[in-house]
Design a protein around this motif. Structure first.
Motif, PDB file in Angstrom:
ATOM      1  N   SER A 178     -35.029  -0.071   0.695  1.00 45.57           N
ATOM      2  CA  SER A 178     -34.437   0.822  -0.931  1.00 45.57           C
ATOM      3  C   SER A 178     -32.466   0.843  -0.663  1.00 45.57           C
ATOM      4  O   SER A 178     -31.082   1.572  -1.496  1.00 45.57           O
ATOM      5  CB  SER A 178     -34.752   1.876  -1.095  1.00 45.57           C
ATOM      6  N   GLU A 179     -32.200   1.492   0.748  1.00 46.61           N
ATOM      7  CA  GLU A 179     -30.531   1.868   0.620  1.00 46.61           C
ATOM      8  C   GLU A 179     -29.643   0.092   0.804  1.00 46.61           C
ATOM      9  O   GLU A 179     -28.503   0.737  -0.229  1.00 46.61           O
ATOM     10  CB  GLU A 179     -30.618   2.800   2.213  1.00 46.61           C
ATOM     11  N   SER A 180     -29.729  -0.441   1.080  1.00 48.03           N
ATOM     12  CA  SER A 180     -29.057  -1.535   1.445  1.00 48.03           C
ATOM     13  C   SER A 180     -29.365  -2.370  -0.371  1.00 48.03           C
ATOM     14  O   SER A 180     -28.956  -3.115  -0.452  1.00 48.03           O
ATOM     15  CB  SER A 180     -29.137  -2.342   2.608  1.00 48.03           C
ATOM     16  N   GLU A 181     -30.763  -2.102  -0.887  1.00 48.47           N
ATOM     17  CA  GLU A 181     -31.302  -3.143  -1.751  1.00 48.47           C
ATOM     18  C   GLU A 181     -30.971  -4.602  -0.784  1.00 48.47           C
ATOM     19  O   GLU A 181     -30.764  -5.018  -2.371  1.00 48.47           O
ATOM     20  CB  GLU A 181     -30.354  -2.676  -2.792  1.00 48.47           C
ATOM     21  N   THR A 182     -31.491  -4.743  -0.483  1.00 53.31           N
ATOM     22  CA  THR A 182     -32.080  -6.182  -0.256  1.00 53.31           C
ATOM     23  C   THR A 182     -33.138  -5.932   0.938  1.00 53.31           C
ATOM     24  O   THR A 182     -33.845  -4.840   1.109  1.00 53.31           O
ATOM     25  CB  THR A 182     -30.795  -5.977   1.310  1.00 53.31           C
ATOM     26  N   TYR A 183     -33.862  -7.414   0.570  1.00 55.65           N
ATOM     27  CA  TYR A 183     -35.396  -7.907   2.097  1.00 55.65           C
ATOM     28  C   TYR A 183     -34.761  -8.119   3.085  1.00 55.65           C
ATOM     29  O   TYR A 183     -34.044  -9.079   3.444  1.00 55.65           O
ATOM     30  CB  TYR A 183     -35.624  -8.492   1.224  1.00 55.65           C
ATOM     31  N   THR A 195     -31.011 -10.319   2.390  1.00 54.52           N
ATOM     32  CA  THR A 195     -31.468 -10.870   1.505  1.00 54.52           C
ATOM     33  C   THR A 195     -31.251 -10.109  -0.494  1.00 54.52           C
ATOM     34  O   THR A 195     -31.684  -8.939   0.334  1.00 54.52           O
ATOM     35  CB  THR A 195     -32.399 -12.187   0.821  1.00 54.52           C
ATOM     36  N   ARG A 196     -30.667 -10.166  -1.010  1.00 53.09           N
ATOM     37  CA  ARG A 196     -30.189  -9.298  -2.074  1.00 53.09           C
ATOM     38  C   ARG A 196     -31.875 -10.252  -3.061  1.00 53.09           C
ATOM     39  O   ARG A 196     -32.579  -9.067  -3.675  1.00 53.09           O
ATOM     40  CB  ARG A 196     -29.272  -9.525  -2.983  1.00 53.09           C
ATOM     41  N   TYR A 197     -32.135 -11.192  -3.340  1.00 54.24           N
ATOM     42  CA  TYR A 197     -32.968 -11.746  -4.013  1.00 54.24           C
ATOM     43  C   TYR A 197     -33.912 -12.429  -3.253  1.00 54.24           C
ATOM     44  O   TYR A 197     -33.519 -13.763  -2.299  1.00 54.24           O
ATOM     45  CB  TYR A 197     -32.795 -12.353  -5.547  1.00 54.24           C
ATOM     46  N   LEU A 198     -34.838 -12.217  -3.202  1.00 56.43           N
ATOM     47  CA  LEU A 198     -36.362 -13.504  -3.152  1.00 56.43           C
ATOM     48  C   LEU A 198     -36.929 -13.895  -3.776  1.00 56.43           C
ATOM     49  O   LEU A 198     -38.010 -13.006  -4.400  1.00 56.43           O
ATOM     50  CB  LEU A 198     -37.384 -12.035  -1.747  1.00 56.43           C
ATOM     51  N   ILE A 199     -37.785 -15.346  -3.329  1.00 55.44           N
ATOM     52  CA  ILE A 199     -38.207 -15.618  -4.178  1.00 55.44           C
ATOM     53  C   ILE A 199     -39.486 -16.306  -3.694  1.00 55.44           C
ATOM     54  O   ILE A 199     -39.104 -17.029  -2.820  1.00 55.44           O
ATOM     55  CB  ILE A 199     -37.504 -17.224  -5.035  1.00 55.44           C
ATOM     56  N   THR A 200     -40.986 -16.185  -3.791  1.00 51.78           N
ATOM     57  CA  THR A 200     -41.976 -17.625  -3.584  1.00 51.78           C
ATOM     58  C   THR A 200     -42.099 -18.324  -3.893  1.00 51.78           C
ATOM     59  O   THR A 200     -42.461 -18.095  -5.274  1.00 51.78           O
ATOM     60  CB  THR A 200     -43.206 -16.426  -2.787  1.00 51.78           C
ATOM     61  N   ALA A 201     -42.121 -19.292  -3.308  1.00 51.08           N
ATOM     62  CA  ALA A 201     -42.819 -20.923  -4.444  1.00 51.08           C
ATOM     63  C   ALA A 201     -43.701 -21.127  -3.638  1.00 51.08           C
ATOM     64  O   ALA A 201     -43.247 -23.098  -3.038  1.00 51.08           O
ATOM     65  CB  ALA A 201     -41.387 -21.536  -4.600  1.00 51.08           C
ATOM     66  N   THR A 202     -44.477 -20.630  -2.998  1.00 53.67           N
ATOM     67  CA  THR A 202     -45.180 -21.387  -2.206  1.00 53.67           C
ATOM     68  C   THR A 202     -46.030 -22.116  -2.159  1.00 53.67           C
ATOM     69  O   THR A 202     -47.275 -22.493  -1.545  1.00 53.67           O
ATOM     70  CB  THR A 202     -45.911 -19.781  -1.411  1.00 53.67           C
ATOM     71  N   SER A 519     -23.273  -7.275 -13.464  1.00 56.70           N
ATOM     72  CA  SER A 519     -23.395  -6.680 -11.884  1.00 56.70           C
ATOM     73  C   SER A 519     -24.265  -5.027 -12.048  1.00 56.70           C
ATOM     74  O   SER A 519     -24.299  -4.486 -11.263  1.00 56.70           O
ATOM     75  CB  SER A 519     -22.125  -5.712 -12.075  1.00 56.70           C
ATOM     76  N   VAL A 520     -26.186  -6.091 -12.639  1.00 57.90           N
ATOM     77  CA  VAL A 520     -27.033  -5.403 -12.034  1.00 57.90           C
ATOM     78  C   VAL A 520     -27.324  -5.476 -10.297  1.00 57.90           C
ATOM     79  O   VAL A 520     -26.712  -6.789 -10.024  1.00 57.90           O
ATOM     80  CB  VAL A 520     -27.699  -5.430 -12.850  1.00 57.90           C
ATOM     81  N   LYS A 521     -27.191  -4.653  -9.718  1.00 60.36           N
ATOM     82  CA  LYS A 521     -27.462  -4.660  -8.159  1.00 60.36           C
ATOM     83  C   LYS A 521     -29.197  -4.942  -8.242  1.00 60.36           C
ATOM     84  O   LYS A 521     -29.373  -5.746  -7.458  1.00 60.36           O
ATOM     85  CB  LYS A 521     -27.340  -3.436  -7.357  1.00 60.36           C
ATOM     86  N   THR A 522     -30.104  -3.874  -8.791  1.00 62.01           N
ATOM     87  CA  THR A 522     -31.186  -4.172  -8.875  1.00 62.01           C
ATOM     88  C   THR A 522     -32.419  -5.019  -9.878  1.00 62.01           C
ATOM     89  O   THR A 522     -31.628  -4.079 -11.197  1.00 62.01           O
ATOM     90  CB  THR A 522     -32.306  -3.413  -8.117  1.00 62.01           C
ATOM     91  N   VAL A 523     -33.238  -5.218 -10.264  1.00 59.62           N
ATOM     92  CA  VAL A 523     -33.907  -6.050 -11.447  1.00 59.62           C
ATOM     93  C   VAL A 523     -35.419  -5.502 -10.702  1.00 59.62           C
ATOM     94  O   VAL A 523     -35.598  -6.536 -10.590  1.00 59.62           O
ATOM     95  CB  VAL A 523     -33.893  -7.189 -11.738  1.00 59.62           C
ATOM     96  N   PRO A 607     -21.273  -0.402  -9.360  1.00 62.88           N
ATOM     97  CA  PRO A 607     -19.804  -0.855  -8.848  1.00 62.88           C
ATOM     98  C   PRO A 607     -19.851  -2.105  -8.364  1.00 62.88           C
ATOM     99  O   PRO A 607     -19.393  -2.924  -8.294  1.00 62.88           O
ATOM    100  CB  PRO A 607     -18.915   0.416  -9.187  1.00 62.88           C
ATOM    101  N   VAL A 608     -20.573  -1.803  -6.907  1.00 65.07           N
ATOM    102  CA  VAL A 608     -20.587  -3.322  -6.295  1.00 65.07           C
ATOM    103  C   VAL A 608     -21.002  -3.806  -6.670  1.00 65.07           C
ATOM    104  O   VAL A 608     -21.759  -5.248  -5.484  1.00 65.07           O
ATOM    105  CB  VAL A 608     -20.362  -2.354  -4.737  1.00 65.07           C
ATOM    106  N   ALA A 609     -21.760  -4.523  -6.964  1.00 64.76           N
ATOM    107  CA  ALA A 609     -22.727  -5.840  -7.771  1.00 64.76           C
ATOM    108  C   ALA A 609     -23.100  -6.757  -6.514  1.00 64.76           C
ATOM    109  O   ALA A 609     -24.481  -6.946  -6.075  1.00 64.76           O
ATOM    110  CB  ALA A 609     -23.698  -5.338  -9.046  1.00 64.76           C
TER     111      ALA A 609
END
Ligand code: NDP
Length: 613
Positions: A178-183, A195-202, A519-523, A607-609
């Protein structure tokens, strides 16, 4: 027989079958196959069987240094779902895209399934996504597995997806911070990638399974699962000519879509082939033919998406002015059925009976021995099981070196050191080929092999403890910036997976593109939006007339992975596809994007999106 013939035959004439008798026969055959252990009858390729799942297509002993870095997007899985999403992310301004794939290359299904005869029975012009952009002329109406695999590689090259890709690498864990808003994504090669975005296409049919037959561990001969073909043992290649089988007695277990393609090659090459059948597939006309080059080169811009949509509509029973693909998937007997309708049998059911009568008549035409022809006849509704399209499978049963053992719905009884048992007869063989398919409906961890932690450490397995939950099958509450490309659960289902995966990839690309632009950081999907979609999935399957009809249809079906092995329950409905079908699902997504409000998503601006880029 063409649709028109059927229509002429149907209009104003009496049916040459008795719907009531067919219904009773279907029920009787279904009852034979119901079993208490349902989907639990299968086992994983683990322990003594782990070798059957190893990648036979790479050199053993691959090593590399672990990687520790930060990227914009990690996509787990390099099949069509992964590369189509990669392409859409690229288009939407995502730069560092890393595909992580357990196989030795891009391709997914088409990397793994290299059995002789592997091909796609969905038309090549609509199955090879991005064909207009990537270019290339499919030589025939239906593409072979090597041609499809080549196409996946071309897509990956075009969108620079090879550059950061990690092959022969399995993800072991992904954890949201949650702090860095990354996986943080960890792998079996010691990598630690943020990574900012994670996608599973397994993939939805990616984890091979074995039948739980008594004594399966005793067999001392050779074993192959079709999804990991052993050419060292069989000789030959995907075109067949399996020269090393010339002195071998081979058994194949399973008669699904894979077996239908591989059996003609095994029959041609083996000394003797024994096909063990539990439920016959319905085998419809494929009518492959060379591409008319002039026609293909003159197709107008945008033709492929139009053709994909036309197929999905025809497949879903939606009226189309012209059936562009016009093959056994799309040809409907509905008008003929309406003309011939009588009594209390609904026209759609009558149309279904006609389609299957046609398939059964074809068997009588092709298979010379009447008793063998009887055994090959499928007694269930069209689309209870995955229909098959092949013009050589049935002929195999006229060969002297091929034996069909019909197990009357019960399956192989047992296996011992030297062969298989059924009905008190021992069949001694050198090799058993398992064409027994893939896990469906098991937990996500079971199929993907890793645990995903979202907000506050909650795992996806915990979040889905009471069934699959998502918005549109694509995003999950508590798992920010995480997307699923799957095409089965809570999304639209069409026979053309490449179409639905394209639609899903575009939707995810659109959302991530909108996040970057704003400039959005999390969806993240809100709890309310997720709950609303879950309720929509359940209610359209049970309350809505069309959905309830589909659900009732499944309940009457012979067991298989389409209906949770004949044990439908609310969870299977919740985990299943959108009950109003693929066309309605695509409309839901179109309307959602049209509204332009990203409804149901909570966006965290910052702001640092785009700093990670
Ligand atoms: P399936 O799950 O469709 O078939 C498994 C087969 O194994 C069935 O015939 C099943 O019988 C049989 N089986 C299972 N247990 C036993 C047992 N104990 N004794 C005897 N037989 C047994 O797997 P496939 O690999 O054939 O296909 C999986 C999917 O892959 C397809 O449904 C399709 O979606 C896709 N595919 C697509 C192709 C294409 O051209 N697009 C080509 C090939 C596959 P039963 O029916 O009684 O359960």
């Amino acid at each position: 027989m063409t649709d028109r013939d059927i229509a002429q035959q149907g209009a104003g004439t009496t049916l040459d079958f008795d719907p009531a008798k067919l219904r009773a026969k279907y029920r009787e055959e279904r009852a034979k196959r119901l079993r208490g252990d349902g989907a639990q009858q299968y086992s994983k390729l683990e322990g003594d069987f782990a070798g059957l799942k190893a990648d036979p297509y790479v050199e053993p002993g691959f090593t590399r240094e672990p990687i520790a870095d930060t990227v914009d997007a990690v996509i787990i899985g390099g099949g069509f779902g992964g590369i189509l999403t990669g392409a859409q992310l690229r288009r939407n301004g995502v730069e560092k895209i890393r595909i992580i794939e357990r196989g030795g290359d891009i391709g997914g299904t088409w990397y793994w399934n290299r059995y002789p005869g592997a091909a796609c029975d969905v038309e090549s012009y609509i199955y090879l996504p991005l064909l207009e952009e990537i270019g290339g002329l499919p030589p025939r109406k239906y593409a072979t597995a090597p041609e499809i695999w080549e196409h996946t590689k071309k897509i990956a090259h075009r969108f620079d997806l090879y550059e950061l890709a990690l092959f022969q690498t399995s993800v072991t864990e992904a954890v949201w911070d949650s702090e860095s808003e990354t996986y943080t994504v960890r792998t079996d090669r010691g990598d630690e990638i943020r990574t900012r975005y994670l996608i599973t296409a397994t993939g939805s049919l990616s984890e091979p399974k074995l039948p739980g037959i008594a004594g399966i561990d005793k067999f001392e001969g050779h074993m192959i699962h079709t999804s990991r073909w052993d050419y060292d043992y069989t000789g030959g290649d995907q075109g067949g000519s399996l020269s090393k089988l010339a002195d071998k007695r081979v058994a194949i277990i399973g008669t699904g879509a894979t077996a239908v393609q591989v059996v003609p090659h095994l029959a041609e090459s083996s000394k003797h082939l024994t096909v063990f059948q539990r439920t016959p597939s319905s085998i419809h006309v494929r009518a492959d033919r060379p591409t008319d080059e002039e026609w293909f080169r003159n197709l107008p811009e945008g033709w492929q998406r139009a053709r994909m949509e036309n197929f999905t509509k025809a497949f879903s029973g939606v009226d189309v002015d012209v059936d562009l693909v016009n093959d056994s998937w799309t040809q409907s007997y509905f008008d003929a059925a309406r003309a011939a309708a009588e009594g209390d049998v609904a026209p759609h059911q009558l149309a279904n009976y006609m389609k299957m009568e046609d398939a059964r008549a074809r068997i009588d035409q092709v298979v010379e021995r009447p008793e063998t022809a009887e055994m090959l006849k499928p007694w269930y509704n069209f689309f209870c099981k995955r229909p098959c399209f092949h013009d050589g499978y049935l002929d195999v049963f006229n060969r002297e070196n091929t034996t069909l053992v019909d197990t009357d719905g019960r399956g192989v009884e047992s296996i011992d050191e030297t062969g298989l048992w059924f009905g008190g007869v021992h069949y001694e063989v050198d090799c058993i080929v398992f064409a027994t398919g893939f896990e469906v409906g098991t937990s996500s961890g079971s199929r993907t092999g890793f645990v995903l932690h979202g907000r506050d450490g909650v795992t996806l397995g915990e979040h889905w403890e009471n069934g699959f939950r998502s918005l549109h099958g694509l995003a999950v509450h508590n798992f920010p910036n995480y997307f699923i490309i799957n095409s089965l659960s809570q999304a639209g289902l069409t026979a053309n997976f490449a179409h639905m995966l394209s639609v899903e990839a575009e939707q995810v690309g659109y959302i991530i593109g909108a996040a970057i632009e704003g400039s959005v950081k999390t969806v993240e999907v809100t709890a309310d939006a997720e709950e609303a979609w879950v309720q929509e999935i359940i209610s359209v399957a049970t309350d809505n007339e069309i959905g309830a009809q589909n659900t009732a249809f499944q309940e009457e079906c012979t067991p298989g992975y389409y209906n949770n092995e004949g044990q439908p329950f609310l969870r299977a409905i919740q985990n299943g596809p959108y009950g109003l079908g693929a066309v309605a699902y695509i409309q839901v997504l179109d309307d959602w994007r049209e509204a332009g409000t990203l409804e149901g998503l909570s966006l965290t601006p910052a702001p640092v999106a785009v700093e990670a880029r």
